[in-house]
Scaffold this motif. Structure first.
Motif, PDB file in Angstrom:
ATOM      1  N   CYS A   2       0.889  -1.174   0.000  1.00  0.00           N
ATOM      2  CA  CYS A   2       0.000   0.000   0.000  1.00  0.00           C
ATOM      3  C   CYS A   2       0.921   1.215   0.000  1.00  0.00           C
ATOM      4  O   CYS A   2       1.116   1.866   1.025  1.00  0.00           O
ATOM      5  N   ASP A  33      -0.353   0.162  -5.207  1.00  0.00           N
ATOM      6  CA  ASP A  33      -1.440   0.819  -4.479  1.00  0.00           C
ATOM      7  C   ASP A  33      -2.745   0.545  -5.204  1.00  0.00           C
ATOM      8  O   ASP A  33      -2.779   0.461  -6.440  1.00  0.00           O
ATOM      9  N   ASP A  60      -5.406  -4.381  -5.939  1.00  0.00           N
ATOM     10  CA  ASP A  60      -5.853  -4.601  -4.571  1.00  0.00           C
ATOM     11  C   ASP A  60      -4.795  -5.443  -3.864  1.00  0.00           C
ATOM     12  O   ASP A  60      -4.536  -6.582  -4.243  1.00  0.00           O
ATOM     13  N   ALA A  61      -4.163  -4.887  -2.829  1.00  0.00           N
ATOM     14  CA  ALA A  61      -3.051  -5.576  -2.167  1.00  0.00           C
ATOM     15  C   ALA A  61      -3.480  -6.889  -1.533  1.00  0.00           C
ATOM     16  O   ALA A  61      -2.683  -7.828  -1.439  1.00  0.00           O
ATOM     17  N   PRO A  84      -3.773   0.307   5.376  1.00  0.00           N
ATOM     18  CA  PRO A  84      -4.717   1.385   5.715  1.00  0.00           C
ATOM     19  C   PRO A  84      -5.142   1.245   7.169  1.00  0.00           C
ATOM     20  O   PRO A  84      -5.363   0.133   7.659  1.00  0.00           O
ATOM     21  N   ILE A 116      -4.539  -8.179   3.763  1.00  0.00           N
ATOM     22  CA  ILE A 116      -3.343  -7.640   3.100  1.00  0.00           C
ATOM     23  C   ILE A 116      -2.082  -8.259   3.691  1.00  0.00           C
ATOM     24  O   ILE A 116      -1.172  -8.686   2.964  1.00  0.00           O
TER      25      ILE A 116
END
Length: 499
Positions: A2, A33, A60-61, A84, A116
């Protein structure tokens, strides 16, 4: 995983280039990202580092596809999983967050944080290290996630003690006990205390595990940076080491909810995550030079600049056909392989360093139609042997002070060097060495040779830095830059009037 906006990515790239004598290190950085717009913020942040060894991708991680490489998939030696988070550690620098923040935010974020981090562990090579970090102090986002990972990958990952890795940095060990706080400040010490109508918001893995399990996890090896310790923001860091390849090809992490909801299983496939890509505008492909480009289009450029035969021209690329592309980029050999093998399934946003730029002489199908790019100066200086001039200090200061400098105003030494070159217009490489405290500090920049003048392609910030190295005081530097700005505006206005 991210990476935007990119400050940590930039530091990693700087570490990759810590050996300044080698402009093309063997390693590389893949920065990802999920937000397409933030990816371009990331591009702006890292391109100033002028590295041929980074690529930015947009995925999308938690569902990051495997990257094919050589005969298999890439497993990374190092992964930064800066997930996040609720961001309460940034309240000092972001006071607007006070209006929006509440402790219940953490419960809605833990699931994605866990997914993640799980994908990160799967992409980590045996013996590799992964940092899990947040700018939050909420244990639901920190120790609870770390504990869940350690239990899910039991015997396959371990938590590394990093308390002594940064001497002088004051930290606090990870928590071993905590409570869960809801949106309305309600406090729960265990999942059993959560009302049934609230069990869809709070899951058992948000609470500390039993004492027997807790002792085996060693959560005290995490570190917490508190704002009042060093007058900073707050930060949480945990360092994982992957002991061995994962035993199973897939891993299921169960998130227990209320009895009214079924247990949700998030399955992550070690051999490849489901490929989902956001629907944004389609990026232009990366087109590498082929044999016909190297022997044809590139040959004249190579002779003009005296490019050494060892230069890997097959690592040059454009975003459109090589004989008409606006920019020509250079990437490391590893990145070339990654792009070639994955471009049809990975959304690459940007990579490499710009080496050549198409000029306004586009109709001239010769070497003058391309100029050297300042961003690629480290590579250019290593491989390009012609069209180089050694400056004296008076020449350096004169060139940096003006948008264009007439040949007649330069020193005799520089005029002779220019005279001994061919009469072709085009880029030059300007060099000057500053001696300070028994150190040689090289200043290297690109200039354009016109019919009667030189134009340096140096940003204002770089000019200020070079002036400072020459012991010019800050007031004088600012005056020079102000005059230069006026001069550049006048030049641009003249161009507009003539067009």
């Amino acid at each position: 995983m991210c990476a935007a906006p990119g400050s940590k990515t930039a530091q990693i790239i700087e570490c990759l280039h810590r050996d300044e004598s080698n402009p093309i290190p063997s390693g590389f950085v893949i920065a990802n990202d999920v937000d397409n717009k933030r990816c371009y913020t990331l591009v702006h942040q890292v391109k100033r580092l002028e590295s041929p060894c980074f690529a930015i991708i947009n995925h999308d991680a938690s569902n990051l596809p495997n990257l094919k490489f050589n005969d298999g998939n890439i497993l990374f030696d190092r992964i930064l999983c800066d997930v996040p988070c609720s961001g309460d550690g940034t309240l000092r620098k972001n006071p607007d967050l006070w209006k929006k923040w509440n402790p219940g935010h953490a419960s809605s974020l833990q699931s994605i944080q866990l997914r993640i981090a799980t994908r990160g562990i799967q992409l980590l090579a045996p013996g590799g290290l992964m940092v899990y970090s947040t700018c939050s102090m909420n244990p639901i986002e920190n120790e609870a996630v770390v504990g869940q990972l350690l239990q899910a990958f039991e015997g396959q990952i371990s938590l590394v003690d990093i308390s002594d890795k940064l001497p002088g940095l004051r930290t606090k060990p990870g928590l071993k006990s905590w409570c869960v706080i809801g949106k309305n400040q309600e406090i729960y010490n265990s999942f059993e205390e959560v009302p049934k109508n609230m069990q869809s918001l709070f899951r058992p893995n948000m609470f500390p595990p039993s004492n027997d399990i807790l002792e085996q996890l060693h959560l005290e090896r995490c570190i917490r940076l508190l704002p009042h310790y060093q007058d900073t923001g707050a930060f949480f860091v945990a360092l994982f080491r992957k002991i061995d390849k994962l035993v199973d090809s897939s891993l299921s992490i169960q998130e227990e909810t209320s009895q009214k909801r079924q247990v949700e299983e998030n399955v992550f496939n070690e051999d490849g995550a489901n490929f989902k890509r956001a629907r944004y505008h389609r990026e232009n492909p990366f087109i590498f030079f082929e044999e016909k480009d190297i022997k044809g289009f590139w040959q004249e450029i190579s002779e003009f600049f005296g490019v050494h035969p060892s230069f890997p021209a097959d690592q040059l690329m454009t975003r459109i056909a090589s004989d008409s592309g606006r920019n020509i980029y250079f990437v490391s050999d590893s990145l070339k392989q990654i792009v070639t093998l994955n471009q049809d399934r990975i959304k690459f946003i940007n990579m490499g360093v710009r080496l050549l730029v198409r000029t306004d002489l586009r109709n001239d199908k010769d070497k003058r139609s391309l100029r050297l790019a300042q961003e690629g100066i480290a590579i250019i200086n290593n491989y390009f042997s012609k069209r180089r001039i050694q400056l004296e200090q008076q020449d350096l200061l004169l060139l940096l002070s003006h948008a264009h400098t007439q040949f007649a105003n330069l020193s005799e030494s520089v005029r002779n060097q220019i005279q001994n070159m061919s009469d072709d217009l085009g880029s030059l490489i300007c060099l000057y060495n500053i001696k300070q405290h028994d150190l040689d500090i090289p200043i290297i920049f690109v200039s354009w040779r016109g019919r009667n003048s030189l134009r340096p392609f140096v940003s204002h910030s770089s000019r200020k830095f070079y002036f400072a190295l020459c012991n010019i005081d800050s007031m004088t530097i600012n005056e020079i830059i102000d005059k230069l700005t006026i001069e550049e505006k006048a030049t641009n206005q003249k161009k507009d009037d003539n067009s």
